[in-house]
Design a protein around this motif. Structure first.
Motif, PDB file in Angstrom:
ATOM      1  N   LEU A 247      68.268 -54.188  20.110  1.00  0.00           N
ATOM      2  CA  LEU A 247      69.598 -53.845  20.608  1.00  0.00           C
ATOM      3  C   LEU A 247      70.650 -53.599  20.166  1.00  0.00           C
ATOM      4  N   SER A 248      70.255 -53.808  18.465  1.00  0.00           N
ATOM      5  CA  SER A 248      71.803 -53.457  17.683  1.00  0.00           C
ATOM      6  C   SER A 248      71.605 -51.716  17.883  1.00  0.00           C
ATOM      7  N   ALA A 249      70.238 -51.471  17.181  1.00  0.00           N
ATOM      8  CA  ALA A 249      70.588 -49.894  16.993  1.00  0.00           C
ATOM      9  C   ALA A 249      71.076 -48.871  18.865  1.00  0.00           C
ATOM     10  N   ARG A 250      70.793 -49.975  19.676  1.00  0.00           N
ATOM     11  CA  ARG A 250      70.489 -49.220  20.598  1.00  0.00           C
ATOM     12  C   ARG A 250      72.690 -48.958  20.736  1.00  0.00           C
TER      13      ARG A 250
ATOM     14  N   LYS B 200      74.954 -45.912  21.005  1.00  0.00           N
ATOM     15  CA  LYS B 200      75.866 -45.717  21.820  1.00  0.00           C
ATOM     16  C   LYS B 200      77.251 -45.464  21.521  1.00  0.00           C
ATOM     17  N   THR B 201      77.595 -45.879  20.571  1.00  0.00           N
ATOM     18  CA  THR B 201      78.718 -46.056  19.720  1.00  0.00           C
ATOM     19  C   THR B 201      78.700 -44.486  18.561  1.00  0.00           C
TER      20      THR B 201
ATOM     21  N   GLU C 187      77.883 -41.978  19.806  1.00  0.00           N
ATOM     22  CA  GLU C 187      77.269 -40.515  21.007  1.00  0.00           C
ATOM     23  C   GLU C 187      79.083 -40.571  20.786  1.00  0.00           C
ATOM     24  N   SER C 188      79.269 -41.691  21.465  1.00  0.00           N
ATOM     25  CA  SER C 188      80.556 -42.121  22.051  1.00  0.00           C
ATOM     26  C   SER C 188      81.815 -41.046  21.096  1.00  0.00           C
ATOM     27  N   GLU C 189      81.497 -41.817  19.768  1.00  0.00           N
ATOM     28  CA  GLU C 189      82.227 -41.099  18.838  1.00  0.00           C
ATOM     29  C   GLU C 189      82.543 -39.164  19.112  1.00  0.00           C
ATOM     30  N   GLU C 190      81.038 -39.306  18.970  1.00  0.00           N
ATOM     31  CA  GLU C 190      80.618 -37.933  18.926  1.00  0.00           C
ATOM     32  C   GLU C 190      81.564 -36.867  20.247  1.00  0.00           C
ATOM     33  N   ALA C 191      81.598 -37.696  21.344  1.00  0.00           N
ATOM     34  CA  ALA C 191      81.831 -36.841  22.732  1.00  0.00           C
ATOM     35  C   ALA C 191      83.153 -37.098  22.262  1.00  0.00           C
ATOM     36  N   THR C 192      84.042 -38.034  21.589  1.00  0.00           N
ATOM     37  CA  THR C 192      85.798 -37.663  21.852  1.00  0.00           C
ATOM     38  C   THR C 192      85.861 -36.666  20.724  1.00  0.00           C
ATOM     39  N   VAL C 193      85.384 -36.952  19.445  1.00  0.00           N
ATOM     40  CA  VAL C 193      85.447 -35.737  18.281  1.00  0.00           C
ATOM     41  C   VAL C 193      85.429 -33.938  19.263  1.00  0.00           C
ATOM     42  N   GLU C 194      84.670 -33.927  20.137  1.00  0.00           N
ATOM     43  CA  GLU C 194      83.998 -32.688  20.199  1.00  0.00           C
ATOM     44  C   GLU C 194      84.981 -32.330  21.503  1.00  0.00           C
TER      45      GLU C 194
END
Length: 258
Positions: A215-218, A222-223, A225-232
């Motif tokens: 659960l921690s890894a998931r 997600k965190t 992926e969210s940060e990468e989407a924000t940077v992009e």
């Protein structure tokens, strides 16, 4: 009603956990009514079979659950008819213990089958814990039939312990609470109690720890992926405006560009 049934099909382990917890409340209310306890026990067994068949879809494992479950139901009914027959009580307790142990094994296999944690697998951690507690309670019931006086208590110390008392002992042992108002006194009973203590420790160390880690890894994925989407999104630049000549060339390939 349709939504409830759909949710139950998606998370059979949640239903199993709810039934097990309901049993903790219902058994003491039934008092000395063996027929009522038997009826609820059979209902709980049916839920167990459905849960096992839902989480382990292979035909072989499903048939094992059914093959063990049918004798358990028969012995439960016979135990109600002949409550003073020690042989029936013993074989009923042994068959129940085997069935619950198999169910725990199937649920653990289900949780370890992949590296993706579903909502039902999270519910399965609690359901498996209660199933293990039930299995050891039936082991205690069989133990006090074979070795009378295996357990003592502050009240009516010389009498055989009731099913509710044995389940209470099992839960307190598995959770390492150790209230000590019901105590194993014979070596055989103490051996089984020690096995349950070890089982409770290993369950937390292996099963629960693995689910929490996944659960921690998931959540970490997600965190990221969210940060990468924000940077992009922040580094995106609109395309440069085309000149009139480039627009004309795009519509008429024969037209030379300036």
């Amino acid at each position: 009603m349709t939504q409830w049934l759909a949710s139950a099909r998606r998370t059979p382990c949640a239903v199993l956990l709810a039934v097990q917890l309901l049993g903790i409340v219902v058994y003491p209310l039934l008092g000395d009514q063996p027929a009522g306890r038997a009826a609820f026990s059979i209902f709980a067994l049916l839920v167990l079979v459905v849960a096992v068949m839902a989480v382990r879809m292979t035909p072989a494992l499903s048939w094992v659950a059914v093959g063990i479950g049918i004798p358990v139901v028969v012995l439960t009914i016979l135990e109600v008819i002949h409550p003073d027959n020690d042989a029936l009580v013993l074989w009923s307790a042994v068959s129940h213990a085997l069935f619950y142990c198999y169910t725990a094994y199937a649920l653990i296999r289900y949780m370890f089958s992949d590296d993706v944690v579903t909502a039902d697998e999270v519910w399965a951690t609690g359901a498996t814990f209660t199933v293990v507690a039930w299995a050891f309670a039936y082991m205690y019931a069989a133990t006090q039939v074979v070795w009378p006086g295996s357990f003592t208590a502050a009240v009516a110390a010389d009498e055989a312990r009731t099913w509710t008392e044995l389940l209470f002992l099992s839960v307190t042992t598995l959770t390492s609470t150790g209230l000590s108002d019901i105590v194993p006194v014979r070596p055989q009973a103490r051996s089984i109690v020690m096995l349950e203590q070890i089982a409770g420790m290993l369950y937390l160390a292996l099963v629960v720890a693995r689910i929490i880690a996944l659960l921690s890894a998931r959540a970490a994925r997600k965190t990221v992926e969210s940060e990468e989407a924000t940077v992009e999104a922040s580094t995106w630049e609109p395309p440069a405006a085309e000149t009139v000549a480039e627009q004309v060339a795009a519509t008429d390939p024969t037209e030379p560009t300036a």
